[in-house]
Design an enzyme around this catalytic site. Structure first.
Site, mmCIF file in Angstrom:
data_model
loop_
_atom_site.group_PDB
_atom_site.id
_atom_site.type_symbol
_atom_site.label_atom_id
_atom_site.label_comp_id
_atom_site.label_asym_id
_atom_site.label_seq_id
_atom_site.Cartn_x
_atom_site.Cartn_y
_atom_site.Cartn_z
ATOM 1 N N GLU A 176 0.782 -1.260 -0.031
ATOM 2 C CA GLU A 176 -0.130 -0.100 0.107
ATOM 3 C C GLU A 176 0.927 1.274 0.058
ATOM 4 O O GLU A 176 1.125 1.854 0.950
ATOM 5 C CB GLU A 176 -0.936 0.031 1.206
ATOM 6 C CG GLU A 176 -2.224 -1.106 1.142
ATOM 7 C CD GLU A 176 -2.925 -0.915 2.318
ATOM 8 O OE1 GLU A 176 -2.873 -0.181 3.134
ATOM 9 O OE2 GLU A 176 -4.119 -1.391 2.133
ATOM 10 N N GLU A 270 -6.050 -7.136 -1.031
ATOM 11 C CA GLU A 270 -6.674 -6.983 0.333
ATOM 12 C C GLU A 270 -7.862 -6.433 0.354
ATOM 13 O O GLU A 270 -8.200 -5.429 -0.323
ATOM 14 C CB GLU A 270 -5.355 -6.466 1.058
ATOM 15 C CG GLU A 270 -5.596 -6.193 2.635
ATOM 16 C CD GLU A 270 -4.728 -5.413 3.176
ATOM 17 O OE1 GLU A 270 -3.495 -5.752 3.096
ATOM 18 O OE2 GLU A 270 -5.076 -4.563 4.061
#
Length: 353
Positions: A176, A270
């Site tokens: 991320e 995710e």
């Protein structure tokens, strides 16, 4: 009669030898041809889709560990846990989340040798079970992936050399990214892709996207779809969502539609039912909408997280001590939901699962 007995004994011996060769020495393992990897083989990217070795569209239904650098994640990197997920939940892939920073992170004081060994164990268990495995370079607090790029190059060199012949390994090179531009991420990604491709020419590589893998720097920007990485095959781009985040529900579905229109191959490496923090109220209604959308496009997804950590995103109750073989009473609300949804999706896909 003696000849008949000898013939019967010979037949029994041949059958036993065949059973050992096909099922393994303990006689309890299932036939290899029934596992996800045996059925679908090496995966690749065709247009906006993930496809199997026969060129058919394929969907990964995965579970992500929590950080394997912590005790809330590492105990679940075991073969029995993965087998439980495969056989009881309809899971065909595992994501091994290795934090680069935070406590015990790969680049912040954790034992790199031990973490690599744990990744290797996880890949080994998945391989033995015929499951796919994501090796996740789990950037979070480090924000800009270029911060630890030299470490990433060394890590992925080691992994690519080791797993270049595996059909089941996928590399996620920056979980991320945040606080940085797509241009910066793209520069990093290009260097790491080059590093991996020196040794592993075919494996799927997942590239993280701006603002915690939101496909752009803000709610309505689509710079990833408008300017993807050129010159390499089998590249996918990550989209992460949490079903209790208003902004995720408000803006991200349109980004999915835009990415599909632009033929950008995306993967939800995710997602969770909770807010992005991992804790707080879960939102089944929003999760239902997301699952329906992703299944419509056959987009792969990985749920966060396989853990008994005391937070709502965890798939196990905090009181659950077992690290495999879970029953309904061991599962959190999120865990029960995910198990039901994954099994339903597997059933719906039938032979395509």
């Amino acid at each position: 009669m003696r000849k008949g007995k000898r013939l019967i004994a010979w037949i029994i011996a041949v059958v036993m030898l065949f059973t050992i060769c096909v099922f393994g020495g303990n006689g309890t393992a299932e036939a290899a041809a029934t596992t996800p990897v045996a059925k679908h083989g090496r995966l690749s990217v065709k247009g906006a889709d993930l496809v199997d070795s026969k060129g058919n569209k394929f969907q990964l239904r995965g579970i992500s560990t929590h950080g394997i650098n912590w005790d809330v994640g590492s105990p679940y990197v075991n073969k029995k846990a993965f087998k439980t997920l495969r056989d009881d939940w309809g899971v065909n892939a595992i994501r091994l989340a290795m934090y680069t920073e935070e406590y015990n992170g790969y680049c912040s004081g954790g034992s790199q040798a031990k973490l690599r060994k744990l990744v290797d164990k996880g890949v080994g268990y998945a391989t033995d079970l015929g499951m796919y495995a994501i090796i996740d370079w789990h950037i979070l607090s480090d924000g800009n992936p270029n911060k630890n790029k030299s470490q990433a190059k060394k890590f992925f060199t080691t992994m690519a050399k080791k797993y270049k012949n595996n059909k089941n390994v996928i590399y996620e090179i920056c979980n991320e990214p945040n606080g940085c531009s797509w241009k910066e991420i793209k520069s990093y990604a290009t260097d790491i892709i080059k590093t991996i491709r020196k040794y592993d020419k075919k494996a799927v590589i997942i590239v993280g996207t701006p603002t915690w893998s939101q496909l752009g720097t803000d709610g309505t920007s689509n710079e990833v779809a408008d300017s993807p990485i050129k010159g390499y095959k089998n590249i996918m781009y990550s989209l992460h969502f949490y079903a209790s985040e208003w902004a995720h529900n408000e803006y991200l579905p349109a980004k999915v539609a835009y990415a599909r229109k632009k033929k950008l191959p995306i993967i939800v490496s995710e997602f969770g039912l909770s807010p992005a923090s991992g804790d707080g109220a879960i939102n089944k209604a929003s999760a239902d909408k997301w699952m329906k959308l992703l299944n419509k496009y056959n987009i792969s997804y990985f749920c966060w997280s396989l853990s008994n950590k005391n937070e709502s995103a965890s798939l196990l109750k905090p009181s659950t001590k077992k690290t495999s073989g879970w029953k309904s009473g061991d599962l959190s609300t999120a865990g029960k939901y995910i198990k039901k949804k994954y099994l339903a999706r597997k059933k719906a896909l039938g032979k395509k699962a």
